[in-house]
Design a protein around this motif. Structure first.
Motif, PDB file in Angstrom:
ATOM      1  N   LYS A  22       0.941  -1.249   0.198  1.00 54.80           N
ATOM      2  CA  LYS A  22       0.355  -0.004  -0.187  1.00 54.80           C
ATOM      3  C   LYS A  22       0.516   1.007   0.133  1.00 54.80           C
ATOM      4  O   LYS A  22       0.822   1.655  -0.824  1.00 54.80           O
ATOM      5  N   ALA A  23       1.841   1.166   0.879  1.00 51.81           N
ATOM      6  CA  ALA A  23       2.987   2.284   0.823  1.00 51.81           C
ATOM      7  C   ALA A  23       3.683   2.697  -0.259  1.00 51.81           C
ATOM      8  O   ALA A  23       3.870   3.944  -0.420  1.00 51.81           O
ATOM      9  N   LEU A  24       4.109   1.787  -0.827  1.00 42.15           N
ATOM     10  CA  LEU A  24       4.338   1.387  -2.335  1.00 42.15           C
ATOM     11  C   LEU A  24       3.697   1.975  -3.521  1.00 42.15           C
ATOM     12  O   LEU A  24       4.002   3.070  -4.266  1.00 42.15           O
ATOM     13  N   LEU A  25       2.563   1.820  -3.170  1.00 44.12           N
ATOM     14  CA  LEU A  25       1.309   2.363  -4.448  1.00 44.12           C
ATOM     15  C   LEU A  25       0.934   3.869  -4.101  1.00 44.12           C
ATOM     16  O   LEU A  25       1.063   4.760  -4.874  1.00 44.12           O
ATOM     17  N   SER A  26       0.868   3.776  -2.648  1.00 43.07           N
ATOM     18  CA  SER A  26       1.009   5.285  -2.853  1.00 43.07           C
ATOM     19  C   SER A  26       1.829   6.346  -2.752  1.00 43.07           C
ATOM     20  O   SER A  26       2.137   7.637  -3.831  1.00 43.07           O
ATOM     21  N   GLU A  27       3.221   5.995  -2.927  1.00 39.55           N
ATOM     22  CA  GLU A  27       4.344   6.609  -3.646  1.00 39.55           C
ATOM     23  C   GLU A  27       4.470   6.438  -5.084  1.00 39.55           C
ATOM     24  O   GLU A  27       4.564   7.826  -6.025  1.00 39.55           O
ATOM     25  N   ALA A  28       3.740   5.510  -5.862  1.00 39.56           N
ATOM     26  CA  ALA A  28       4.103   5.359  -7.366  1.00 39.56           C
ATOM     27  C   ALA A  28       2.732   6.291  -7.577  1.00 39.56           C
ATOM     28  O   ALA A  28       3.350   6.923  -8.773  1.00 39.56           O
ATOM     29  N   LEU A  29       1.849   6.505  -6.841  1.00 42.01           N
ATOM     30  CA  LEU A  29       0.410   6.919  -7.434  1.00 42.01           C
ATOM     31  C   LEU A  29       0.830   8.290  -7.068  1.00 42.01           C
ATOM     32  O   LEU A  29       0.689   9.382  -8.585  1.00 42.01           O
ATOM     33  N   ARG A  30       1.573   9.077  -6.400  1.00 40.98           N
ATOM     34  CA  ARG A  30       2.072  10.571  -6.436  1.00 40.98           C
ATOM     35  C   ARG A  30       2.495  10.614  -7.340  1.00 40.98           C
ATOM     36  O   ARG A  30       2.995  12.470  -7.951  1.00 40.98           O
ATOM     37  N   ARG A  31       3.798  10.182  -7.576  1.00 40.09           N
ATOM     38  CA  ARG A  31       4.936   9.951  -8.201  1.00 40.09           C
ATOM     39  C   ARG A  31       4.385  10.021 -10.355  1.00 40.09           C
ATOM     40  O   ARG A  31       5.299  11.157  -9.957  1.00 40.09           O
ATOM     41  N   ARG A  32       3.586   9.680 -10.194  1.00 37.69           N
ATOM     42  CA  ARG A  32       2.749   9.998 -11.458  1.00 37.69           C
ATOM     43  C   ARG A  32       1.850  10.913 -12.042  1.00 37.69           C
ATOM     44  O   ARG A  32       1.976  11.379 -13.099  1.00 37.69           O
ATOM     45  N   VAL A  34       2.729  13.398 -10.704  1.00 40.08           N
ATOM     46  CA  VAL A  34       3.185  14.775 -10.238  1.00 40.08           C
ATOM     47  C   VAL A  34       4.345  15.161 -11.607  1.00 40.08           C
ATOM     48  O   VAL A  34       4.634  16.264 -12.371  1.00 40.08           O
ATOM     49  N   SER A  35       4.862  14.135 -11.801  1.00 40.52           N
ATOM     50  CA  SER A  35       5.155  13.808 -12.880  1.00 40.52           C
ATOM     51  C   SER A  35       4.769  14.122 -14.301  1.00 40.52           C
ATOM     52  O   SER A  35       5.381  14.185 -15.712  1.00 40.52           O
ATOM     53  N   MET A  36       3.224  13.996 -13.669  1.00 36.56           N
ATOM     54  CA  MET A  36       2.390  14.198 -15.135  1.00 36.56           C
ATOM     55  C   MET A  36       2.820  13.157 -15.902  1.00 36.56           C
ATOM     56  O   MET A  36       2.055  13.086 -17.593  1.00 36.56           O
ATOM     57  N   GLU A  37       2.297  11.958 -15.174  1.00 40.42           N
ATOM     58  CA  GLU A  37       2.921  10.708 -16.240  1.00 40.42           C
ATOM     59  C   GLU A  37       1.091  10.315 -16.707  1.00 40.42           C
ATOM     60  O   GLU A  37       1.325   9.731 -17.074  1.00 40.42           O
ATOM     61  N   MET A  38       0.432  10.476 -15.424  1.00 43.94           N
ATOM     62  CA  MET A  38      -1.371  10.729 -15.413  1.00 43.94           C
ATOM     63  C   MET A  38      -1.543  12.065 -15.601  1.00 43.94           C
ATOM     64  O   MET A  38      -1.064  13.010 -15.014  1.00 43.94           O
ATOM     65  N   ALA A  39      -2.209  12.043 -16.654  1.00 36.71           N
ATOM     66  CA  ALA A  39      -2.496  13.223 -17.006  1.00 36.71           C
ATOM     67  C   ALA A  39      -3.725  13.931 -16.507  1.00 36.71           C
ATOM     68  O   ALA A  39      -4.234  13.055 -15.698  1.00 36.71           O
ATOM     69  N   PRO A  40      -3.750  15.494 -15.983  1.00 35.17           N
ATOM     70  CA  PRO A  40      -4.907  15.691 -16.041  1.00 35.17           C
ATOM     71  C   PRO A  40      -5.997  15.548 -15.279  1.00 35.17           C
ATOM     72  O   PRO A  40      -6.758  15.281 -17.103  1.00 35.17           O
ATOM     73  N   GLY A  41      -7.258  15.023 -15.174  1.00 32.97           N
ATOM     74  CA  GLY A  41      -8.277  14.619 -15.639  1.00 32.97           C
ATOM     75  C   GLY A  41      -7.745  13.289 -16.273  1.00 32.97           C
ATOM     76  O   GLY A  41      -9.289  13.174 -16.947  1.00 32.97           O
ATOM     77  N   ALA A  42      -6.929  11.763 -15.928  1.00 30.90           N
ATOM     78  CA  ALA A  42      -7.153  11.179 -16.121  1.00 30.90           C
ATOM     79  C   ALA A  42      -8.050  10.597 -15.465  1.00 30.90           C
ATOM     80  O   ALA A  42      -7.958  10.259 -14.082  1.00 30.90           O
ATOM     81  N   VAL A  43      -8.712   9.445 -15.768  1.00 39.13           N
ATOM     82  CA  VAL A  43      -9.299   8.150 -14.979  1.00 39.13           C
ATOM     83  C   VAL A  43      -8.177   7.183 -13.890  1.00 39.13           C
ATOM     84  O   VAL A  43      -7.045   6.933 -14.511  1.00 39.13           O
ATOM     85  N   VAL A  44      -8.717   7.275 -12.826  1.00 39.21           N
ATOM     86  CA  VAL A  44      -7.659   6.367 -12.440  1.00 39.21           C
ATOM     87  C   VAL A  44      -8.053   4.518 -11.967  1.00 39.21           C
ATOM     88  O   VAL A  44      -9.011   4.897 -11.777  1.00 39.21           O
ATOM     89  N   ASP A  45      -7.179   3.804 -12.664  1.00 34.37           N
ATOM     90  CA  ASP A  45      -8.503   2.470 -12.715  1.00 34.37           C
ATOM     91  C   ASP A  45      -7.767   1.700 -11.386  1.00 34.37           C
ATOM     92  O   ASP A  45      -7.107   1.012 -11.056  1.00 34.37           O
ATOM     93  N   GLU A  46      -8.678   2.009 -10.591  1.00 34.97           N
ATOM     94  CA  GLU A  46      -8.904   1.330  -9.369  1.00 34.97           C
ATOM     95  C   GLU A  46      -8.114  -0.283  -9.471  1.00 34.97           C
ATOM     96  O   GLU A  46      -7.506  -0.387  -8.820  1.00 34.97           O
TER      97      GLU A  46
END
Length: 243
Positions: A22-32, A34-46
């Motif tokens: 869970k901590a690894l997911l938290s870190e990865a998701l935040r990084r993705r 703020v780095s714009m790997e996940m664009a603003p408005g993009a769906v977060v696939d649970e």
């Protein structure tokens, strides 16, 4: 498709049975985000995140609620979770609020910072300068974020930290957009000026000069605002009127 370095590191860590997934997911998701790997408005696939990190749905949903509270994700009833947007209104709010938060945290840091905290700030600044010299956009954005977050911690005021953390999300994303390709002389000059302002902020904090620290960080934000204005309203192309 070749794996990114971050993705390869995630796989390596996930292979360790003792890792906190869970901590690894938290870190990865935040990084993705703020780095714009996940664009603003993009769906977060649970579901995809659950499968990628080997987690059941409940802890993933819990983390997404937490990240929504922090401003990374937008949650609405009967809609998929999305990365927080960056529209005209959100950018306007950012540039209205950011100077207030940065000035407050920097002035309080000048009052309360310890020698050890200032040394840590200097170390972050050194890494920021190295990233500029190496034209490393990812780390430049990362260490700029860490620089201002460290100042927030040095302020020792828990009421300001949630607002600072929210502002830093968009500050990092704006940095990734505007300084992605610093090939022009004026952009390189702005980066040098920003790094110099960081040094001045450190000096003012070390001298416990709250007024000077606030004045410098205000100028620091003016530099960012000017760069954004140039981005959204570029100089027009000159077209000869005579035929």
């Amino acid at each position: 498709m070749a794996k990114t370095k971050a993705a390869a590191e995630n796989e390596s860590q996930l292979a360790d049975p003792s890792v906190d997934r869970k901590a690894l997911l938290s870190e990865a998701l935040r990084r993705r985000i703020v780095s714009m790997e996940m664009a603003p408005g993009a769906v977060v696939d649970e579901l995809a995140l659950s499968e990628e990190f080997g987690l059941s749905r409940p802890p993933v949903r819990e983390l997404m609620r937490q990240m929504a509270a922090e401003g990374y994700i937008e949650l609405e009833a009967n809609r998929a979770a999305r990365v927080s947007s960056m529209n005209h209104q959100s950018l306007r709010n950012f540039f209205l609020a950011a100077p207030l938060i940065y000035i407050a945290t920097t002035q309080l840091a000048a009052i309360h910072a310890t020698h050890a905290e200032i040394d840590e700030l200097k170390a972050i600044q050194q890494r920021f300068r190295e990233a500029i010299e190496q034209n490393d956009v990812e780390n430049r954005v990362l260490y700029n974020d860490q620089f201002h977050l460290q100042i927030g911690k040095m302020a020792h005021n828990p009421y300001l930290m949630p607002s600072l953390r929210r502002i830093l999300i968009d500050h990092a994303r704006l940095g990734k957009i505007f300084y992605r390709h610093p090939t022009t002389h004026d952009m390189e000059a702005d980066l040098g000026k920003a790094a110099g302002q960081h040094d001045q902020i450190i000096d003012a904090i070390a001298r416990h000069d709250a007024q000077a620290a606030g004045d410098i960080v205000r100028a620091h934000m003016d530099l960012s605002r000017r760069r954004m204005t140039e981005y959204v309203a570029p100089v027009g192309v000159e077209v000869p009127l005579a035929f």
